[in-house]
Design an enzyme around this catalytic site. Structure first.
Site, PDB file in Angstrom:
ATOM      1  CD  GLU A  47     -62.597  24.317 -62.202  1.00  0.00           C
ATOM      2  OE1 GLU A  47     -62.484  22.898 -62.035  1.00  0.00           O
ATOM      3  OE2 GLU A  47     -63.222  24.826 -62.658  1.00  0.00           O
ATOM      4  CG  ASP A  58     -61.441  12.985 -61.596  1.00  0.00           C
ATOM      5  OD1 ASP A  58     -61.651  13.623 -62.257  1.00  0.00           O
ATOM      6  OD2 ASP A  58     -60.989  12.903 -60.490  1.00  0.00           O
TER       7      ASP A  58
END
Ligand SMILES: Cc1ncc(COP(=O)(O)O)c(C=O)c1O
Lengths: 266, 397
Positions: A47, A58
């Site tokens: 990824e 995040d």
């Protein structure tokens, strides 16, 4: 025709490890070094994070990697160029993960076309709502034979979870805790209800568990329930601290995948 | 408080104003945002809720805020200039209208923990105040840079019982404080995010607009008494995220007789990179869960805006304004730091009012518009200038 991701899960239904790395981190050209190392390791899916200035889902580790990557001059055009360069060197599925704004600015169709041309296999865009996906994105996902992966959390309502899974291809991203990425798992909630629901649904879509997975034991536990797991922040931390990626990356992957598995899961 | 949907203003079920708005949020926030979207209209339109809020707005905030005829300014600019005195509200700006409304709404939703972002600290102070009043826990996110340049408001919030968390990510200002608030919200699902402007995912832009709409509702009633007509010819308001402007415009949207003028912060000028004029310099994209105009690079990275006023340097703008801009239903101008400072001193010296630096931008537009002597002009004086004394003193000689 089946996508690389679909073929992977056919061949190996369980114990799949997906590794997340921010493009352009720690150096502008790092993907060119890291992807071949991942190819030669026991990792199963790669990824690649598209660095964004305001990654509001995040935690600090991925935020900082994004900031550094942007300072290094990473951008989508370069990212596609680098993926194209390493694509012949790996057979593993490559998934891009990023925020919608990057994609919109690049142009929706141009983005998916570039994914296709670079050899990207699938996308995870956590802030793209399902309705928007259907309206403006799904046609290109189909046209360019890409997979699109939605997130489901332990608190996603069942009806919605089924809808998200139905619209996902490749796999479904099960979020193990209600938290930002890389956060200590104080909010870890039980995913088993969602997993039973999705398995019983007859959708047959593989499930990967992500967010807060950092150790071999986290990975093992996730693989008991799902088709594998995703490691992001812990890997980025490793890359950040490493002075010898050639040695440390294979070793990290090996530690995570210590146990040998019966590759079939129930 | 009663707000009718006026002509020209409609919002789709998913929260779109034409091409802008929506809710671009990760699944992790879906339940929280959805819960709010499902309930905000019902709760805020409930007669008991309205009664409770109205009473607070009257006795606690001091509403209605006066509509003051500014004689000397009127003479100078050859128009009938009225000032909507949001600066006279408790806590010194329009932000309290929204903070109280949302805090009350949070309480009805059974939430005890409130989080908020703040730039200049006005919304933080308003939220801390509302939380103290209603017995709610309050955590305010503020960029490290803003904490340093807005020290008095930081102290105010602390004395009011709020916990301040410094945003140290990114450029350490309002957009980062907003990111941190969103991250905290993801990690603490039981908290209520009390957004400070008409920004963020649906339903926030609509929710905040409705709480601020009382501004234009009162303007109508007050103008009727002062001028014998409800509609002014112009409404002027400064734009950060766009909440005071949304409130001042709301009841006039779709009314072709009323010219709606929003004034963005040009900072050091539109020709420089040091500006916060989002509609002039930005392009369409996603910021903080909303599709709207924002300042970004060619690669879609959100850039740090600049304005002398901490309350206007937000790189986005509420989707309602992006829509009004696109459809030509409102006009958006900009005023530079220098023009705002000049306008502020003019207001001090002509009318004896020290405006917030943000509000001063609206006054700077007086020089940019050609009025007829019969024109009725309402300027939304969104806040008072106590917090800006240091900046003003630097320019005062
Ligand atoms: C007095 C005042 N006016 C205006 C603004 C800008 O916000 P908005 O555009 O949401 O009204 C602020 C923000 O801090 C403010 O304090």
């Amino acid at each position: 025709m089946k996508t690389r991701t679909e073929l992977l899960f056919e061949k190996q239904p369980g114990n799949n490890l997906s590794i997340f790395i921010t493009a352009g981190f720690p150096k502008k050209e790092s993907l060119l070094e890291i992807i071949p190392l991942l190819e030669n390791s026991d990792c199963d899916i790669i990824e690649i994070g598209i660095p964004f200035s305001d990654p509001s889902a995040d935690g600090p580790v991925i935020q900082q990697s994004s900031t550094l990557a942007l300072n290094n001059g990473m951008n989508l055009e370069l990212l596609f160029k680098q993926v194209k360069q390493v694509r012949p060197l790996t057979t593993k599925p490559i998934i891009l993960m990023g925020y919608l704004n990057s994609l919109l600015k690049f142009g929706i169709e141009a983005f998916y076309r570039s994914c296709h041309e670079a050899g990207v296999d699938g996308l995870i865009i956590p802030d793209l709502p399902l309705k928007e996906f259907k309206k403006e994105h799904e046609l290109y996902i189909k046209k360019y034979k890409l997979d699109f992966i939605f997130l489901i959390t332990p608190t996603t309502e069942n009806k919605r979870a089924l809808e998200l899974a139905t619209n996902s291809s490749g796999f479904v991203y099960l979020v193990s805790s209600n938290s930002t990425t890389g956060t200590e798992n104080k909010n870890r909630l039980d995913l088993s209800e969602k997993i039973i629901l999705l398995k019983k649904s007859g959708l047959k879509i593989p499930l990967l568990i992500g967010f807060g997975i950092s150790t071999a034991s986290d990975f093992t536990k996730a693989c008991e329930q799902a088709n594998g797991a995703i490691i992001g922040s812990a890997f980025i931390q490793l890359v950040k601290n490493s002075t010898n990626l050639q040695k440390d990356i294979p070793q990290f992957i090996q530690t995570i995948k210590t146990k040998s598995y019966d590759h079939s899961i129930n | 408080m009663q707000t009718q949907l006026t002509k020209g203003y409609s919002i789709s079920e998913e929260g779109y104003y034409g091409n802008f708005g929506g809710a671009y949020i990760p699944e992790l926030l879906y339940n929280n945002v959805h819960e709010l979207a499902q309930n905000y209209l019902q709760i805020t339109q409930d007669p008991d809720f309205k009664k409770e809020l109205d009473l607070l707005l009257k006795d606690y905030v001091g509403r209605p805020s006066p509509l003051y005829f500014a004689k000397k300014l009127s003479k100078k600019y050859n128009a009938k200039i009225y000032l909507k005195r949001e600066d006279l509200n408790h806590t010194g700006s329009h932000k309290i209208n929204n903070a109280l409304g949302q805090a009350l709404l949070a309480k009805k939703l059974g939430k005890q923990k409130i989080i908020a972002e703040t730039g200049a600290g006005q919304h933080g102070v308003a939220t801390a105040t509302a939380c103290a009043l209603l017995g709610l826990d309050c955590t305010v996110f503020m960029g490290q840079v803003d904490i340093e340049r807005q020290a008095p408001n930081v102290s105010r919030m602390k004395m009011l019982g709020a916990k301040i968390i410094a945003a140290t990510s990114g450029t350490k200002t309002l957009k980062d404080a907003t990111n941190e608030a969103i991250r905290y919200w993801i990690n603490n699902n039981d908290s209520y995010y009390l957004i400070g402007s008409v920004v963020g995912p649906h339903p926030y832009p609509d929710l905040v607009t409705r709480f601020q709409a009382i501004i234009s509702e009162e303007i109508k009633e007050q103008l009727l008494i002062a001028e014998g007509k409800k509609d002014p010819d112009y409404v002027l308001a400064c734009i950060g995220g766009g909440s005071n402007a949304a409130g001042a415009f709301f009841n006039f949207i779709g009314n072709e007789k009323v010219k709606l003028i929003g004034i963005e912060a040009a900072g050091k000028g539109l020709h420089t990179d040091h500006t916060a004029a989002t509609l002039q310099k930005g392009s369409s994209g996603i910021i903080h869960g909303s599709k709207t105009f924002l300042m970004q690079t060619n690669d879609g990275q959100i850039t740090e805006p600049y304005s002398i006023s901490a309350g206007l340097d937000y790189p986005g703008i509420g989707p309602l304004h992006a829509h009004l801009h696109e459809t030509g239903q409102a006009t958006y101008l900009s005023a530079s730091d220098e023009e705002a400072i000049t306008a502020a001193f003019e207001l001090m010296q002509e009318e004896g009012i020290i405006p917030a630096l943000e509000s001063a931008h609206a006054f700077a537009a007086l020089k940019k518009i050609e009025f007829k002597s019969s024109d009725v002009v309402v300027i939304n004086l969104s806040g008072r200038g106590d917090k800006d004394l240091d900046t003003y003193l630097k320019h005062f000689n």
